[in-house]
Scaffold this motif. Structure first.
Motif, PDB file in Angstrom:
ATOM      1  N   VAL A   1       0.832  -1.197   0.000  1.00  0.00           N
ATOM      2  CA  VAL A   1       0.000   0.000   0.000  1.00  0.00           C
ATOM      3  C   VAL A   1       0.868   1.248   0.000  1.00  0.00           C
ATOM      4  O   VAL A   1       0.578   2.235  -0.682  1.00  0.00           O
ATOM      5  N   ALA A   2       1.966   1.212   0.759  1.00  0.00           N
ATOM      6  CA  ALA A   2       2.846   2.372   0.829  1.00  0.00           C
ATOM      7  C   ALA A   2       3.426   2.710  -0.547  1.00  0.00           C
ATOM      8  O   ALA A   2       3.464   3.882  -0.953  1.00  0.00           O
ATOM      9  N   TYR A   3       3.881   1.706  -1.272  1.00  0.00           N
ATOM     10  CA  TYR A   3       4.441   1.962  -2.602  1.00  0.00           C
ATOM     11  C   TYR A   3       3.357   2.400  -3.584  1.00  0.00           C
ATOM     12  O   TYR A   3       3.619   3.180  -4.501  1.00  0.00           O
ATOM     13  N   ALA A   4       2.138   1.893  -3.391  1.00  0.00           N
ATOM     14  CA  ALA A   4       1.036   2.341  -4.252  1.00  0.00           C
ATOM     15  C   ALA A   4       0.743   3.820  -4.026  1.00  0.00           C
ATOM     16  O   ALA A   4       0.443   4.572  -4.961  1.00  0.00           O
ATOM     17  N   LEU A   5       0.829   4.255  -2.766  1.00  0.00           N
ATOM     18  CA  LEU A   5       0.615   5.673  -2.455  1.00  0.00           C
ATOM     19  C   LEU A   5       1.756   6.532  -3.010  1.00  0.00           C
ATOM     20  O   LEU A   5       1.527   7.623  -3.539  1.00  0.00           O
ATOM     21  N   ALA A   6       2.989   6.014  -2.886  1.00  0.00           N
ATOM     22  CA  ALA A   6       4.145   6.767  -3.373  1.00  0.00           C
ATOM     23  C   ALA A   6       4.170   6.821  -4.898  1.00  0.00           C
ATOM     24  O   ALA A   6       4.646   7.798  -5.485  1.00  0.00           O
ATOM     25  N   GLY A   7       3.676   5.775  -5.555  1.00  0.00           N
ATOM     26  CA  GLY A   7       3.631   5.761  -7.017  1.00  0.00           C
ATOM     27  C   GLY A   7       4.934   5.373  -7.662  1.00  0.00           C
ATOM     28  O   GLY A   7       5.065   5.421  -8.885  1.00  0.00           O
ATOM     29  N   THR A   8       5.918   4.940  -6.881  1.00  0.00           N
ATOM     30  CA  THR A   8       7.216   4.552  -7.428  1.00  0.00           C
ATOM     31  C   THR A   8       7.961   3.711  -6.410  1.00  0.00           C
ATOM     32  O   THR A   8       7.750   3.862  -5.198  1.00  0.00           O
ATOM     33  N   VAL A   9       8.819   2.826  -6.901  1.00  0.00           N
ATOM     34  CA  VAL A   9       9.692   2.086  -5.995  1.00  0.00           C
ATOM     35  C   VAL A   9      10.972   2.866  -5.739  1.00  0.00           C
ATOM     36  O   VAL A   9      11.768   2.486  -4.883  1.00  0.00           O
ATOM     37  N   GLY A  10      11.167   3.938  -6.489  1.00  0.00           N
ATOM     38  CA  GLY A  10      12.365   4.760  -6.328  1.00  0.00           C
ATOM     39  C   GLY A  10      12.177   5.807  -5.254  1.00  0.00           C
ATOM     40  O   GLY A  10      12.192   7.016  -5.529  1.00  0.00           O
ATOM     41  N   ILE A  11      11.959   5.366  -4.020  1.00  0.00           N
ATOM     42  CA  ILE A  11      11.725   6.286  -2.918  1.00  0.00           C
ATOM     43  C   ILE A  11      12.436   5.787  -1.672  1.00  0.00           C
ATOM     44  O   ILE A  11      12.515   4.581  -1.422  1.00  0.00           O
ATOM     45  N   ASP A  12      12.981   6.713  -0.919  1.00  0.00           N
ATOM     46  CA  ASP A  12      13.568   6.412   0.382  1.00  0.00           C
ATOM     47  C   ASP A  12      12.560   6.843   1.436  1.00  0.00           C
ATOM     48  O   ASP A  12      12.399   8.036   1.722  1.00  0.00           O
ATOM     49  N   PHE A  13      11.841   5.887   2.023  1.00  0.00           N
ATOM     50  CA  PHE A  13      10.758   6.209   2.943  1.00  0.00           C
ATOM     51  C   PHE A  13      11.248   6.932   4.206  1.00  0.00           C
ATOM     52  O   PHE A  13      10.464   7.597   4.868  1.00  0.00           O
ATOM     53  N   GLU A  14      12.524   6.757   4.552  1.00  0.00           N
ATOM     54  CA  GLU A  14      13.023   7.416   5.752  1.00  0.00           C
ATOM     55  C   GLU A  14      13.250   8.911   5.534  1.00  0.00           C
ATOM     56  O   GLU A  14      13.179   9.703   6.472  1.00  0.00           O
ATOM     57  N   LYS A  15      13.527   9.278   4.276  1.00  0.00           N
ATOM     58  CA  LYS A  15      13.877  10.666   4.000  1.00  0.00           C
ATOM     59  C   LYS A  15      12.846  11.388   3.146  1.00  0.00           C
ATOM     60  O   LYS A  15      12.790  12.624   3.156  1.00  0.00           O
ATOM     61  N   GLU A  16      12.031  10.636   2.385  1.00  0.00           N
ATOM     62  CA  GLU A  16      11.088  11.262   1.463  1.00  0.00           C
ATOM     63  C   GLU A  16       9.659  10.961   1.878  1.00  0.00           C
ATOM     64  O   GLU A  16       9.365   9.874   2.377  1.00  0.00           O
ATOM     65  N   PRO A  17       8.759  11.896   1.668  1.00  0.00           N
ATOM     66  CA  PRO A  17       7.365  11.675   2.061  1.00  0.00           C
ATOM     67  C   PRO A  17       6.650  10.712   1.123  1.00  0.00           C
ATOM     68  O   PRO A  17       6.960  10.636  -0.060  1.00  0.00           O
ATOM     69  N   VAL A  18       5.668  10.019   1.691  1.00  0.00           N
ATOM     70  CA  VAL A  18       4.812   9.153   0.874  1.00  0.00           C
ATOM     71  C   VAL A  18       3.927  10.010  -0.022  1.00  0.00           C
ATOM     72  O   VAL A  18       3.633   9.654  -1.158  1.00  0.00           O
ATOM     73  N   GLY A  19       3.494  11.143   0.503  1.00  0.00           N
ATOM     74  CA  GLY A  19       2.635  12.047  -0.252  1.00  0.00           C
ATOM     75  C   GLY A  19       2.510  13.371   0.467  1.00  0.00           C
ATOM     76  O   GLY A  19       3.150  13.609   1.502  1.00  0.00           O
ATOM     77  N   VAL A  20       1.689  14.232  -0.082  1.00  0.00           N
ATOM     78  CA  VAL A  20       1.487  15.575   0.464  1.00  0.00           C
ATOM     79  C   VAL A  20      -0.009  15.807   0.643  1.00  0.00           C
ATOM     80  O   VAL A  20      -0.813  15.465  -0.238  1.00  0.00           O
ATOM     81  N   THR A  21      -0.405  16.367   1.784  1.00  0.00           N
ATOM     82  CA  THR A  21      -1.816  16.634   2.038  1.00  0.00           C
ATOM     83  C   THR A  21      -2.281  17.814   1.197  1.00  0.00           C
ATOM     84  O   THR A  21      -1.480  18.512   0.575  1.00  0.00           O
ATOM     85  N   SER A  22      -3.601  18.015   1.194  1.00  0.00           N
ATOM     86  CA  SER A  22      -4.162  19.136   0.434  1.00  0.00           C
ATOM     87  C   SER A  22      -3.683  20.476   0.964  1.00  0.00           C
ATOM     88  O   SER A  22      -3.692  21.478   0.253  1.00  0.00           O
ATOM     89  N   GLU A  23      -3.247  20.513   2.229  1.00  0.00           N
ATOM     90  CA  GLU A  23      -2.712  21.744   2.802  1.00  0.00           C
ATOM     91  C   GLU A  23      -1.221  21.899   2.543  1.00  0.00           C
ATOM     92  O   GLU A  23      -0.589  22.854   3.011  1.00  0.00           O
ATOM     93  N   GLY A  24      -0.645  20.919   1.831  1.00  0.00           N
ATOM     94  CA  GLY A  24       0.771  21.005   1.516  1.00  0.00           C
ATOM     95  C   GLY A  24       1.683  20.390   2.555  1.00  0.00           C
ATOM     96  O   GLY A  24       2.907  20.513   2.459  1.00  0.00           O
ATOM     97  N   LYS A  25       1.124  19.689   3.547  1.00  0.00           N
ATOM     98  CA  LYS A  25       1.942  19.051   4.568  1.00  0.00           C
ATOM     99  C   LYS A  25       2.457  17.710   4.067  1.00  0.00           C
ATOM    100  O   LYS A  25       1.703  16.901   3.538  1.00  0.00           O
ATOM    101  N   GLU A  26       3.734  17.473   4.258  1.00  0.00           N
ATOM    102  CA  GLU A  26       4.334  16.206   3.846  1.00  0.00           C
ATOM    103  C   GLU A  26       3.997  15.109   4.854  1.00  0.00           C
ATOM    104  O   GLU A  26       4.071  15.315   6.063  1.00  0.00           O
ATOM    105  N   VAL A  27       3.600  13.935   4.330  1.00  0.00           N
ATOM    106  CA  VAL A  27       3.257  12.793   5.172  1.00  0.00           C
ATOM    107  C   VAL A  27       4.297  11.700   4.944  1.00  0.00           C
ATOM    108  O   VAL A  27       4.520  11.268   3.804  1.00  0.00           O
ATOM    109  N   TYR A  28       4.924  11.259   6.026  1.00  0.00           N
ATOM    110  CA  TYR A  28       5.959  10.234   5.938  1.00  0.00           C
ATOM    111  C   TYR A  28       5.388   8.875   6.346  1.00  0.00           C
ATOM    112  O   TYR A  28       4.347   8.798   7.013  1.00  0.00           O
ATOM    113  N   LEU A  29       6.075   7.832   5.948  1.00  0.00           N
ATOM    114  CA  LEU A  29       5.580   6.484   6.220  1.00  0.00           C
ATOM    115  C   LEU A  29       5.435   6.234   7.711  1.00  0.00           C
ATOM    116  O   LEU A  29       4.478   5.589   8.151  1.00  0.00           O
ATOM    117  N   CYS A  30       6.355   6.767   8.510  1.00  0.00           N
ATOM    118  CA  CYS A  30       6.283   6.539   9.951  1.00  0.00           C
ATOM    119  C   CYS A  30       5.026   7.150  10.558  1.00  0.00           C
ATOM    120  O   CYS A  30       4.580   6.736  11.643  1.00  0.00           O
TER     121      CYS A  30
END
Length: 868
Positions: free
Chosen positions: A540-569
């Motif tokens: 599910v996490a990779y489906a949300l990120a849309g790519t396997v080329g992501i470092d979940f510790e340093k990069e957000p899974v996505g961004v909220t409508s308010e522009g807040k970055e959401v991390y896997l943790c």
């Protein structure tokens, strides 16, 4: 005759229940046996008849320390488990055997499984509809597409004794086995004994997580057990796996599996039993244990056994396995297991043998891929590892592919281009997000991601509903697509033609992330080259990120409508949360509901009509069910030892030939020999269905044998299902070449390298080559299960002597080979070629029964002659 071990009979429940108690042997060796070997010993004592199981077999088991890897012992399991893809050939064979027995004047009603057999219809579900489509559409298409097969299954349930058919739309075979069929103990004719099982699927091993000994066998071996023959196995070496330390809160069952896989691969445990012990075992729930046991074929163990303990008893109590009298039967279960010392207390170090350790604290979240299960990649290193694969033109991990891009942008509305599949197997592992936090944050699956949720059974949907997670899965696009084994077996519908064309034209690398157990190139989708096995939450996490080329510790899974970055943790569930949700949602009423569904069936299944007859009325126009030709030349007398004279080589293969390369699986290519056959029957490509669905038709399956696009035949020099017809010099489909040889009366052999027949078990791996005219396979080494399958079909498995190979012997493959059979069995065979060369090979007949099966022309003919 009196049973030789009658003096071991003991009683429980005031004498009402009897059992054979090995402790009454008063043999100090018993207390030193691994618990998995004690199960084998009990079965040998109980089934000791002087014919298939002898007193010497019992002594060999007691003498396990000295006899392991030396003595051959029989094992008669309590039951057989079939899934429909591998089960239908077995049942078709039995139906054909009834015809053969009747033809020779015998009673066809005698042809019945002697061992209780459960057949689960679970592999025919194809995911034609995904995302926002309900599962009912997939189920309706399944029943229409597979009507002939389902009619045959229903006839089997009525015509054969000891056969129970679980209808479609209940669940995957392994989940149904766990949730409904397993009991830990069996009681028959007043005798209690341990539950055990062999199944026609390599992942039957999942049941070992419940303390039930079981493993996957080929279709031929399963038929032998069904017909009263024991499984023959070399007394296994048992590797103890001690678990210590505390589990990382972010670590999932899949992470533990991959960590243990790494250690066990390095330990070299191929063909061995693994038995878990140590204080860490108590931290593992039954779902954890069954996940670990489920994947043991990936690290080449025969079984991964977790003995019955308090955690197991708690599971049986919560799941209401025994019906109305749960309390009484659970008491009986514990009393029996303690009486025969099959119950483990991990707080008693005195029970622990001296084995190597695996520290659970050292295991971190990982994925596996992009081609092979042994290539573990820490999630924290995923981005870097994948990029390195892309930058290398030729890598071991990427199998000689030139990789240029990571995924395809798709401007086709919501049609997908990157496959993200989810095959849910183990209970509350499905809770992939902290309830609704991802949805509340406004995260969505990228529009170019294809998602699917194929739960192992309807039980999992109950969990997801009760825990409140399912609505949020739906909002993310993970709709329940149906209940069955879909993703791993290659039943995912093809990607849209426009997407496939874009991938091919750009030589792009489309990626798949799945929580199943098979991810070889092309298995998920023909055009998806890079596939990763991951835990359900990571899918599910990779489906949300849309790519396997992501470092979940340093990069957000996505961004909220308010522009807040959401991390896997921020959205990852803790291990405690998952276990607490399991405590709250796994309730007895769910399992009672499952029993009702299985016993009542569903409307579509119940409305299927089937013939009421002892012999099956074959429809000669059917392209799904056909009487195979195994009995066409059956005689009552045993033929003389067969010799192979002037044989041609059908295929000249290299190392690591997988069962995926041999046995037909997945969709039927439109340019294949099987497609030509179906077109001749006036079917359109849309009606081809899959090889799995047509496993009951030997004409289709023989044409699909060696039809893999990844087959590396040295006669051709490039991947593909082609070979050289040596007399004419023409390059033909493998079936077409074999058909020409057979019409000319020429026997065939196969030359191969190391590890021939590796991979999951499939009966057509041996049946297909036999019907192609193959009478021997000469290889540097064999996967043992496949070697047994060849013997069971009357094909000689011949192994080059150490140091020899086709190359060292300067064999071109274009010679003709003669193999002369001696009058008495010999481990050495002498081969001569038309070029005047002569060399010796080893005939891999491990037991007397192997020789017997081969002399009869295979197991099926042996059993038919026995009945006559």
């Amino acid at each position: 005759a009196e049973h030789p071990y009658n003096h071991l009979i003991d009683t429980l429940k005031d004498g009402r229940i009897k059992f054979f108690n090995p402790q009454k042997l008063n043999d100090p060796r018993y207390d030193k046996l691994p618990l998995s070997i004690r199960v084998l010993l009990e079965a040998a004592i109980r089934n000791c008849d002087g014919v298939y199981t002898k007193e010497d077999d019992v002594q060999n088991l007691l003498d396990w320390q000295q006899q392991q890897n030396e003595a051959e012992v029989p094992f008669s399991p309590a039951r057989v488990l079939l899934q429909d893809f591998t089960g239908i050939p077995a049942m078709v064979d039995l139906a054909a055997m009834r015809d053969a027995v009747a033809k020779h004047g015998g009673d066809p009603g005698l042809v019945n499984p002697k061992c209780p057999t459960d057949l689960i219809v679970d592999h025919s579900l194809q995911i034609d509809y995904s995302k926002w489509c309900v599962s009912l559409k997939n189920q309706e298409v399944e029943l229409i597409r597979n009507k002939e097969r389902l009619q045959f299954f229903k006839w089997c349930s009525k015509a054969f004794k000891n056969v129970n058919v679980v209808p479609p739309d209940v669940g995957a075979v392994h989940q149904v086995n766990l949730e409904y069929l397993s009991r830990a103990i069996q009681v028959t004719d007043g005798f209690i004994y341990p539950d055990s099982v062999v199944g026609t699927d390599s992942h039957t091993t999942m049941i070992n997580g419940l303390g039930i000994l079981g493993w996957g066998v080929g279709g031929i071996e399963s038929e032998a057990v069904m017909l009263g023959q024991p499984v023959s196995l070399t007394l296994p070496h048992v590797v103890g796996c001690k678990l210590v330390g505390s589990i990382n809160p972010l670590t999932t069952s899949i992470d533990i599996v991959l960590g243990i896989t790494k250690h066990l691969r390095q330990a070299g445990i191929a063909g061995k039993f693994v038995e878990f012990f140590g204080p860490g075992v108590s931290q593992l729930s039954v779902p954890d244990r069954t996940t670990i046991a489920n994947m043991c074929p990936e690290y080449n163990a025969t079984v991964s056994f977790f003995p019955v303990d308090q955690v197991t008893l708690k599971h049986f109590k919560k799941t209401s396995k025994f019906g109305r009298s749960d309390a009484e039967k659970l008491e009986l279960l514990e009393s029996y297991m303690r009486a025969v010392k099959l119950f483990r207390s991990y707080g008693e170090p005195s029970e622990d043998p001296q084995y190597s350790e695996i520290n659970l604290s050292s295991i971190v979240p990982c994925v596996s891929g992009p081609k092979r299960p042994q290539d573990r990649v820490a999630v924290s290193s995923m981005k870097e590892d994948f990029q390195s694969c892309l930058n290398e033109k030729v890598t071991k991990k990427m199998h000689n592919n030139t990789l240029q891009n990571i995924y395809v942008y798709c401007p086709f509305g919501e049609e997908p281009s990157v496959q993200s599949c989810k095959d849910t197997r183990v209970h509350l592992e499905n809770i992939a997000l902290k309830k609704n936090r991802a949805v509340e944050a406004g995260l969505v699956v990228k529009p170019y991601i294809r998602t699917s949720l194929a739960p192992g059974s309807g039980m999992v949907t109950h969990y997801l509903n009760t825990s409140g997670v399912l609505p949020y899965f739906s909002q993310l696009g993970f709709e329940v697509s149906g209940y069955g084994c879909a993703t791993c077996v290659g039943n995912t519908a093809p990607l849209p033609d426009a997407v496939v064309d874009a991938i091919k034209q750009g030589d792009l690398v489309a990626c798949g992330v799945l929580s199943g157990n098979r991810h070889f190139e092309g298995r998920l989708c023909n055009c998806v080259r890079a596939n990763y096995l991951a835990s359900p939450p990571l899918v599910v996490a990779y489906a949300l990120a849309g790519t396997v080329g992501i470092d979940f510790e340093k990069e957000p899974v996505g961004v909220t409508s308010e522009g807040k970055e959401v991390y896997l943790c921020d959205i990852w569930p803790s291990r405690e949360e998952v276990q607490q949700t399991e405590e709250d949602t796994v309730i007895c009423s769910i399992f009672k509901d499952l029993r009702g569904r299985m016993e009542k069936g569903n409307t579509l299944w119940n409305n299927i009509e089937c013939p009421d007859s002892v012999l099956f009325p074959w429809d000669h126009k059917s392209t799904y069910i056909r009487s195979p030709s195994f009995f066409s030349k059956l005689s009552k007398e045993v033929p003389p030892p067969p010799s192979i004279e002037n044989a041609h080589v059908l295929l000249f293969l290299g190392n690591k030939v997988l069962t995926d390369h041999i046995s037909p699986a997945g969709s039927i290519a439109r340019v294949s020999a099987a497609a030509k056959y179906l077109l001749s029957k006036r079917l359109t490509p849309r009606e081809f269905n899959s090889y799995g669905a047509r496993r009951g038709n030997d004409a289709v399956m023989t044409r699909g044998t060696f039809a893999s696009i990844k087959l590396q035949n040295r006669f051709i020099g490039k991947p593909g299902p082609k070979t050289l017809h040596i007399p004419s010099g023409l390059t033909l489909d493998v079936f077409e070449a074999a058909d020409r040889y057979q019409r000319d009366g020429v026997p065939l052999i196969i030359l191969a390298g190391k590890d021939y027949g590796s991979g999951n078990s499939r009966d057509w791996v041996a049946k297909g080559p036999y019907l192609l005219g193959v009478r021997a396979v000469i290889a540097e080494s064999f996967e043992k299960l496949h070697k047994n399958q060849l013997v069971g079909m009357g094909i000689m498995p011949l192994q080059f002597l150490p140091g020899d190979s086709a190359d060292s012997l300067e064999l071109s493959g274009k010679e003709r080979f003669t193999i002369t059979q001696p009058d008495s069995p010999s481990p050495r065979q002498r081969l001569t070629t038309s070029q005047g060369k002569s060399f010796s090979v080893t005939a891999l007949f491990d037991t007397e029964m192997d020789v017997t099966y081969f002399r009869h022309g295979g197991l099926l003919r042996y059993v038919a002659r026995t009945l006559l």
